[in-house]
Design a protein around this motif. Structure first.
Motif, PDB file in Angstrom:
ATOM      1  N   ASN A  62       0.772  -1.240   0.000  1.00  0.00           N
ATOM      2  CA  ASN A  62       0.000   0.000   0.000  1.00  0.00           C
ATOM      3  C   ASN A  62       0.807   1.297   0.000  1.00  0.00           C
ATOM      4  O   ASN A  62       0.236   2.357  -0.237  1.00  0.00           O
ATOM      5  CB  ASN A  62      -0.929  -0.001   1.215  1.00  0.00           C
ATOM      6  CG  ASN A  62      -1.922  -1.131   1.138  1.00  0.00           C
ATOM      7  OD1 ASN A  62      -2.827  -1.118   0.326  1.00  0.00           O
ATOM      8  ND2 ASN A  62      -1.740  -2.144   1.970  1.00  0.00           N
ATOM      9  N   GLU A 103      -0.113  14.152   2.616  1.00  0.00           N
ATOM     10  CA  GLU A 103      -1.193  14.186   1.627  1.00  0.00           C
ATOM     11  C   GLU A 103      -1.480  12.790   1.070  1.00  0.00           C
ATOM     12  O   GLU A 103      -2.614  12.462   0.731  1.00  0.00           O
ATOM     13  CB  GLU A 103      -0.862  15.142   0.476  1.00  0.00           C
ATOM     14  CG  GLU A 103      -0.739  16.593   0.885  1.00  0.00           C
ATOM     15  CD  GLU A 103       0.594  16.928   1.576  1.00  0.00           C
ATOM     16  OE1 GLU A 103       1.640  16.318   1.242  1.00  0.00           O
ATOM     17  OE2 GLU A 103       0.574  17.776   2.481  1.00  0.00           O
ATOM     18  N   ASP A 104      -0.421  11.985   0.970  1.00  0.00           N
ATOM     19  CA  ASP A 104      -0.566  10.633   0.439  1.00  0.00           C
ATOM     20  C   ASP A 104      -1.483   9.777   1.313  1.00  0.00           C
ATOM     21  O   ASP A 104      -2.091   8.817   0.839  1.00  0.00           O
ATOM     22  CB  ASP A 104       0.814   9.980   0.311  1.00  0.00           C
ATOM     23  CG  ASP A 104       0.794   8.736  -0.560  1.00  0.00           C
ATOM     24  OD1 ASP A 104      -0.016   8.661  -1.509  1.00  0.00           O
ATOM     25  OD2 ASP A 104       1.588   7.819  -0.279  1.00  0.00           O
ATOM     26  N   LEU A 105      -1.611  10.131   2.576  1.00  0.00           N
ATOM     27  CA  LEU A 105      -2.434   9.346   3.493  1.00  0.00           C
ATOM     28  C   LEU A 105      -3.923   9.414   3.157  1.00  0.00           C
ATOM     29  O   LEU A 105      -4.696   8.567   3.601  1.00  0.00           O
ATOM     30  CB  LEU A 105      -2.200   9.782   4.941  1.00  0.00           C
ATOM     31  CG  LEU A 105      -0.805   9.510   5.485  1.00  0.00           C
ATOM     32  CD1 LEU A 105      -0.666  10.079   6.892  1.00  0.00           C
ATOM     33  CD2 LEU A 105      -0.489   8.015   5.468  1.00  0.00           C
ATOM     34  N   THR A 106      -4.324  10.410   2.374  1.00  0.00           N
ATOM     35  CA  THR A 106      -5.733  10.510   1.976  1.00  0.00           C
ATOM     36  C   THR A 106      -6.051   9.643   0.761  1.00  0.00           C
ATOM     37  O   THR A 106      -7.218   9.437   0.442  1.00  0.00           O
ATOM     38  CB  THR A 106      -6.116  11.969   1.669  1.00  0.00           C
ATOM     39  OG1 THR A 106      -5.341  12.433   0.558  1.00  0.00           O
ATOM     40  CG2 THR A 106      -5.885  12.870   2.880  1.00  0.00           C
ATOM     41  N   THR A 107      -5.024   9.116   0.109  1.00  0.00           N
ATOM     42  CA  THR A 107      -5.211   8.265  -1.065  1.00  0.00           C
ATOM     43  C   THR A 107      -5.934   6.985  -0.666  1.00  0.00           C
ATOM     44  O   THR A 107      -5.629   6.375   0.354  1.00  0.00           O
ATOM     45  CB  THR A 107      -3.849   7.910  -1.692  1.00  0.00           C
ATOM     46  OG1 THR A 107      -3.164   9.108  -2.010  1.00  0.00           O
ATOM     47  CG2 THR A 107      -4.022   7.067  -2.942  1.00  0.00           C
ATOM     48  N   GLN A 108      -6.885   6.601  -1.502  1.00  0.00           N
ATOM     49  CA  GLN A 108      -7.637   5.377  -1.238  1.00  0.00           C
ATOM     50  C   GLN A 108      -6.975   4.208  -1.956  1.00  0.00           C
ATOM     51  O   GLN A 108      -6.494   4.348  -3.085  1.00  0.00           O
ATOM     52  CB  GLN A 108      -9.078   5.552  -1.713  1.00  0.00           C
ATOM     53  CG  GLN A 108     -10.027   4.555  -1.102  1.00  0.00           C
ATOM     54  CD  GLN A 108     -11.467   4.935  -1.366  1.00  0.00           C
ATOM     55  OE1 GLN A 108     -11.928   4.819  -2.486  1.00  0.00           O
ATOM     56  NE2 GLN A 108     -12.155   5.388  -0.341  1.00  0.00           N
ATOM     57  N   LYS A 116      -9.972   1.525   1.378  1.00  0.00           N
ATOM     58  CA  LYS A 116      -9.491   2.144   2.622  1.00  0.00           C
ATOM     59  C   LYS A 116      -8.528   3.269   2.259  1.00  0.00           C
ATOM     60  O   LYS A 116      -7.847   3.204   1.238  1.00  0.00           O
ATOM     61  CB  LYS A 116      -8.748   1.135   3.508  1.00  0.00           C
ATOM     62  CG  LYS A 116      -9.543  -0.087   3.887  1.00  0.00           C
ATOM     63  CD  LYS A 116     -10.654   0.230   4.852  1.00  0.00           C
ATOM     64  CE  LYS A 116     -11.476  -1.003   5.171  1.00  0.00           C
ATOM     65  NZ  LYS A 116     -12.851  -0.712   5.441  1.00  0.00           N
ATOM     66  N   SER A 117      -8.442   4.267   3.121  1.00  0.00           N
ATOM     67  CA  SER A 117      -7.426   5.298   2.916  1.00  0.00           C
ATOM     68  C   SER A 117      -6.096   4.745   3.413  1.00  0.00           C
ATOM     69  O   SER A 117      -6.048   3.838   4.253  1.00  0.00           O
ATOM     70  CB  SER A 117      -7.782   6.579   3.678  1.00  0.00           C
ATOM     71  OG  SER A 117      -7.628   6.376   5.074  1.00  0.00           O
ATOM     72  N   LYS A 118      -5.016   5.327   2.924  1.00  0.00           N
ATOM     73  CA  LYS A 118      -3.701   4.912   3.409  1.00  0.00           C
ATOM     74  C   LYS A 118      -3.562   5.227   4.899  1.00  0.00           C
ATOM     75  O   LYS A 118      -2.838   4.533   5.602  1.00  0.00           O
ATOM     76  CB  LYS A 118      -2.593   5.563   2.592  1.00  0.00           C
ATOM     77  CG  LYS A 118      -2.482   4.988   1.194  1.00  0.00           C
ATOM     78  CD  LYS A 118      -1.276   5.530   0.472  1.00  0.00           C
ATOM     79  CE  LYS A 118      -1.178   4.937  -0.921  1.00  0.00           C
ATOM     80  NZ  LYS A 118       0.041   5.373  -1.612  1.00  0.00           N
ATOM     81  N   GLN A 120      -5.931   4.743   7.066  1.00  0.00           N
ATOM     82  CA  GLN A 120      -6.514   3.572   7.724  1.00  0.00           C
ATOM     83  C   GLN A 120      -5.541   2.389   7.710  1.00  0.00           C
ATOM     84  O   GLN A 120      -5.442   1.656   8.694  1.00  0.00           O
ATOM     85  CB  GLN A 120      -7.827   3.185   7.046  1.00  0.00           C
ATOM     86  CG  GLN A 120      -8.953   4.166   7.322  1.00  0.00           C
ATOM     87  CD  GLN A 120     -10.190   3.839   6.510  1.00  0.00           C
ATOM     88  OE1 GLN A 120     -10.174   3.914   5.285  1.00  0.00           O
ATOM     89  NE2 GLN A 120     -11.255   3.458   7.208  1.00  0.00           N
TER      90      GLN A 120
END
Length: 153
Positions: A62, A103-108, A116-118, A120
């Motif tokens: 992921n 910002e990458d953490l909002t990527t699904q 899931k988002s990154k 999560q």
């Protein structure tokens, strides 16, 4: 290390989690690595291998691109080898997460339990280690070994 971002807070907790788990792995005598409280449960060693494979899978599936050289499946023959592989895997997760942006953490991402988002997935990385580490505390206690003192942060 400051904990004023999601990633920096995760990395601080991740290092503490690594140290806590490695201390548990070191406390259990090698001759008890096959110990399991009941037949249906994983052995102490299987728990450690499961933790390692899950962290590798979650992080390398992921948070990296196709150019990343993925970890290989392992079959350590000694307690020392297993602890080294666990340590290296925790460190690889740190390296991977250090390289991503907030910002990458909002990527699904596609996940077997649905999208899931990154973020999560990042939370799942820690939660999964915590879940199985809790089981290992019981394994230590059942072998009359005092578990290490809890480290929250």
């Amino acid at each position: 290390m400051a904990q004023n971002t999601v990633i920096s807070a995760f990395l601080l907790k991740w290092e503490n989690s690594k140290n806590y788990l490695i201390e548990m792995a070191e406390l259990m005598p090698e001759e008890h690595y096959n110990y399991k409280p009941t037949e249906r449960q994983m052995s102490f060693q299987e728990q450690l291998l499961h933790i390692r494979s899950n962290m590798v899978w979650l992080s390398e599936t992921n948070f990296v691109d196709d150019t990343y050289i993925k970890s290989e499946k392992i079959a350590p023959k000694t307690k020392e080898e297993l602890i080294l592989e666990l340590t290296n895997s925790f460190d690889k997760v740190t390296e991977i997460i250090t390289s991503i942006s907030e910002e990458d953490l909002t990527t699904q991402v596609d996940f077997f339990a649905g999208p899931k988002s990154k973020l999560q997935i990042l939370n799942l990385l820690q939660d999964h280690v915590t879940h199985h580490r809790g089981q290992l505390i019981i394994y230590l206690n059942l072998n009359n070994i005092t578990p290490p003192k809890y480290r929250g942060w």
